[in-house]
Design an enzyme around this catalytic site. Structure first.
Site, PDB file in Angstrom:
ATOM      1  CG  HIS A   1      35.766  46.286  40.007  1.00  9.14           C
ATOM      2  ND1 HIS A   1      35.075  46.953  40.736  1.00  9.14           N
ATOM      3  CD2 HIS A   1      35.609  46.324  38.710  1.00  9.14           C
ATOM      4  CE1 HIS A   1      34.235  47.802  39.601  1.00  9.14           C
ATOM      5  NE2 HIS A   1      34.569  47.471  38.501  1.00  9.14           N
TER       6      HIS A   1
ATOM      7  CG  HIS B   1      39.789  51.587  34.398  1.00  8.78           C
ATOM      8  ND1 HIS B   1      39.731  52.805  35.035  1.00  8.78           N
ATOM      9  CD2 HIS B   1      38.854  50.829  34.636  1.00  8.78           C
ATOM     10  CE1 HIS B   1      38.717  52.922  35.613  1.00  8.78           C
ATOM     11  NE2 HIS B   1      37.848  51.754  35.186  1.00  8.78           N
TER      12      HIS B   1
ATOM     13  CD  GLU C   1      37.555  47.208  34.931  1.00  9.93           C
ATOM     14  OE1 GLU C   1      38.536  47.687  35.370  1.00  9.93           O
ATOM     15  OE2 GLU C   1      36.063  47.513  35.153  1.00  9.93           O
TER      16      GLU C   1
END
Ligand SMILES: *[C@@H]1O[C@H](CO)[C@@H](O)[C@H](O)[C@H]1NC(C)=O
Ligand SMILES: *[C@@H]1O[C@H](CO)[C@@H](O)[C@H](O)[C@H]1NC(C)=O
Ligand SMILES: *[C@@H]1O[C@H](CO)[C@@H](O)[C@H](O)[C@H]1NC(C)=O
Ligand SMILES: *[C@@H]1O[C@H](CO)[C@@H](O)[C@H](O)[C@H]1NC(C)=O
Length: 222
Positions: A65, A115, A111
């Site tokens: 993930h 992040h 993502e």
């Protein structure tokens, strides 16, 4: 007298050097990563359903993930410094997008933007994706679970047994996160492991994520 103050000066300089080195190595803007892997069977059997990527049905395996920078105080940085995305072919296999709202490009871009950008002082974009893929390959979660008699067969297993099996098989404490299928059964959804700030090695988690699981959870077929 002159000599001893000279020594003190040298010692002070050495100390300053150590301190500046310390602040550089602490200056990466996060303390550790969560490597979060998900079970595709639990992603697909909810009310949101799922959509396979252009490459077809993914392998029966855990997929990534994300690799999320976190602070040891429990909060986390996000959206640090966005740049255009470059692909890594291994991601097609190990970092699969199953959401019907996102394709692979939008998932990976999200993502990275949310992040990955926050660990850019340590890992450029390519190294960031590579770090996640390499760490995932160090621990074959499905193999570890199957060796402990825990199979994706729609049966129920104790969360404690799942976490103990991962600890025994990998050497590190994992946290299992759950979601619910259409009938409301709690099921094995995600597995959190922690990674040091360099992105190279698994570590014990400085902060344990809050768990939302029943004591006994289903491990869905995929
Ligand atoms: C956690 O630590 C980071 C980095 O030191 C800091 O920026 C942030 O404000 C802290 N958050 C909380 C809730 O203490
Ligand atoms: C760590 O960061 C992720 C996202 O980057 C966040 O969802 C999660 O709540 C954080 N975990 C903890 C224990 O603070
Ligand atoms: C993915 O979705 C975005 C936004 O909807 C779109 O611009 C892009 O062309 C899509 N990419 C692929 C490979 O389908
Ligand atoms: C499942 O993932 C692990 C870890 O990345 C990998 O070692 C293994 O080869 C994969 N198994 C299959 C059947 O794809």
């Amino acid at each position: 007298m002159v000599k001893s103050s000279w020594f003190i000066l040298v010692e002070l300089l050495l100390l300053l050097q150590c301190l500046s080195h310390f602040s550089i190595s602490q200056g990466q803007g996060y303390d550790f990563f969560y490597l979060v892997q998900q079970w595709p069977g639990s992603f697909c059997d909810t009310k949101f359903s799922c959509c396979y990527p252009t490459t077809g049905k993914p392998a029966t395996n855990f997929t990534i993930h994300g690799l999320w920078p976190n602070y040891s105080n429990g909060s986390y940085p996000y959206g640090c410094n966005r740049i255009a995305l470059m692909m890594e072919p291994r991601m097609e296999v190990s970092w699969v997008s199953l959401s019907c709202k996102n394709n692979e490009t939008t998932f990976w871009t999200h993502e990275w933007d949310k992040h990955g950008t926050c660990s850019e002082s340590v890992l450029d974009q390519h190294s960031y994706f590579e770090a996640a893929l390499n760490i995932k390959d160090k621990v074959n979660l499905l193999q570890i679970l199957e060796a402990a008699g825990i199979h994706p067969d729609d049966k129920f297993y104790k969360v404690d047994d799942i976490e103990e099996a991962i600890k025994a098989g990998s050497g590190y404490t994992a946290t299992v996160q759950c979601n619910s299928d259409l009938s409301g059964n709690a099921q094995l959804f995600e597995v959190y492991l922690c990674v040091d700030a360099s992105g190279k090695d698994l570590i014990e988690c400085p902060v344990i994520p809050t768990k939302k699981c029943n004591p006994s959870i289903q491990f869905p077929i995929f």
